[in-house]
Structures are given as structure tokens and as C-alpha cells.
Design an enzyme around this catalytic site. Structure first.
Site, short mmCIF file in Angstrom:
data_model
loop_
_atom_site.label_atom_id
_atom_site.label_comp_id
_atom_site.label_asym_id
_atom_site.label_seq_id
_atom_site.Cartn_x
_atom_site.Cartn_y
_atom_site.Cartn_z
CG ASP A 167 -1.86 1.14 1.31
OD1 ASP A 167 -1.85 1.98 0.40
OD2 ASP A 167 -2.63 1.20 2.29
CG ASP A 191 -3.38 3.92 -3.09
OD1 ASP A 191 -4.27 3.10 -3.36
OD2 ASP A 191 -3.49 4.76 -2.18
CD GLU A 192 -5.32 -0.32 -1.22
OE1 GLU A 192 -5.40 -0.20 0.01
OE2 GLU A 192 -6.30 -0.63 -1.95
#
Length: 201
Positions: A21, A116-117
Site C-alpha cells: 500500500d 496505490d495498492e
């Protein structure tokens, strides 16, 4: 024909998933692009208005209680020196692809969960705390060196994807949390129900 029964080790849960993350992603991208923003409280907003809300806050801004969803006018009251930046979606997508390429050079990405993960499936040689610690350090160093020093990741590892995601949220920024099956559920009993992804109150 005698059925083959898996051994105790084979049948027991293993550390199968690694979840990465990006921390304060949009704000970190802005800080990477503009060195003058580094080390300063930054909020990213969809437009330059005190009536809108932050869609991202830097680590420094979070120290003042500013987070995603905080009204910009209120954020400025919490932190008068706050730097408000209008969002640059194209920039975040460009960084996203750079980061995917870097992570893929270290470990295959099984699922891109969001901008973003990412979730990665660990092979048998990677399913020990020691191997995961080394792998995590390698991913972080590769992102730092090949994308930018402002882009940090919190990484979680567990027996399933949901727990790995939960683990990635437990130590921020730039953390590593490994939820070993034999230590569950004790390791997460202190969490609130809303800390679990997909659960709201």
C-alpha cells in the site's frame, strides 16, 4: 487405493499473500515532483476551494489531524502553513505504472487493487517471516531508487488477501506487518470493526 492425506504443515494455513500500500500516495507524488513540498504538510484537493475536501494528505499534514475527507477550510485552521495542491490525475497514473513495473521486477503482481495498492501471491520459498522481511526491503529499496524517495510503502503479509490488506494498514508509514497464522486472531483483537476493509459503521 489409499487416499493421500496432507501432512500437518501442508494442511495448515501459510503466509500466502503480500499486500503493498503506497503511503499518502497523491501527496507523495506531489512531493516527489516538487522538492519544495518535501517535509511540509500537504493536502491534495480536486479544486482550489476551501469548500472542497482533501483527497490526500501528506504524512506531515496527518500529524495535524488532516486526512482524506477533511474539509480544506477546516484543514487550514488545523494547520495554517498547509500547502494545498490541486490534483494532477495524469501524474498519479504515470507514477502508478512506474511503481507497478518496479514491483513486478521483484515479485509478480497477482492483483492491482487500486491506483496505490497491489496484492502479490507468495511462492513456497517466500512464505517465511525472514523471506518476507527481505522481500519487503527489496521492494521498498527498488521503489525508492527507481521511482523516488518520497514514495514509501506499507506492506502486510498473511494467509489470505483480506488479512494481508489489514496488516498493511497496521504500521504506517513505511511499515511491515506479518500476521502469522499461529498468532491469529490474537494479533488483530485490538482493532476496531471499521478497521477491516469493507466494513463500515
Amino acid at each position: 487405493m489409499v487416499p493421500i492425506t496432507p501432512s500437518r504443515n501442508e494442511a495448515s494455513p501459510r503466509l500466502r499473500w503480500l499486500f503493498a500500500d503506497l503511503n499518502s500516495y497523491f501527496a507523495s507524488c506531489e512531493q516527489q515532483e516538487d522538492p519544495d513540498l518535501r517535509g511540509k504538510p500537504v493536502a491534495v484537493a480536486p479544486l482550489m476551494s476551501d469548500t472542497t475536501c482533501a483527497i490526500a494528505a501528506s504524512h506531515e499534514a496527518k500529524a495535524y489531524g488532516i486526512k482524506t475527507g477533511t474539509n480544506i477550510g477546516e484543514a487550514k485552521q488545523l494547520c495554517p502553513e498547509l500547502k494545498v495542491i490541486q490534483s494532477h490525475p495524469k501524474l498519479y497514473v504515470e507514477y502508478h505504472h512506474k511503481i507497478l513495473d518496479v514491483i513486478e521486477s521483484v515479485i509478480p503482481i497477482e492483483h492491482v487493487m487500486s491506483i496505490d495498492e497491489v496484492a502479490c501471491l507468495l511462492d513456497r520459498t517466500q512464505q517465511t517471516p525472514e523471506a518476507i522481511t527481505n522481500l519487503s526491503a527489496e521492494i521498498k529499496q527498488a521503489v525508492r531508487e527507481r521511482v523516488g524517495e518520497c514514495l514509501t510503502l506499507s506492506i502486510g503479509a498473511a494467509s489470505n488477501k483480506l488479512l494481508a490488506k489489514l496488516a498493511s494498514d497496521m504500521q504506517k508509514p513505511d511499515g511491515l506487518t506479518i500476521l502469522e497464522p499461529e498468532n491469529m486472531p490474537q494479533k488483530i483483537l485490538h482493532l476496531k470493526i471499521q478497521d477491516i476493509c469493507g466494513v463500515g459503521v
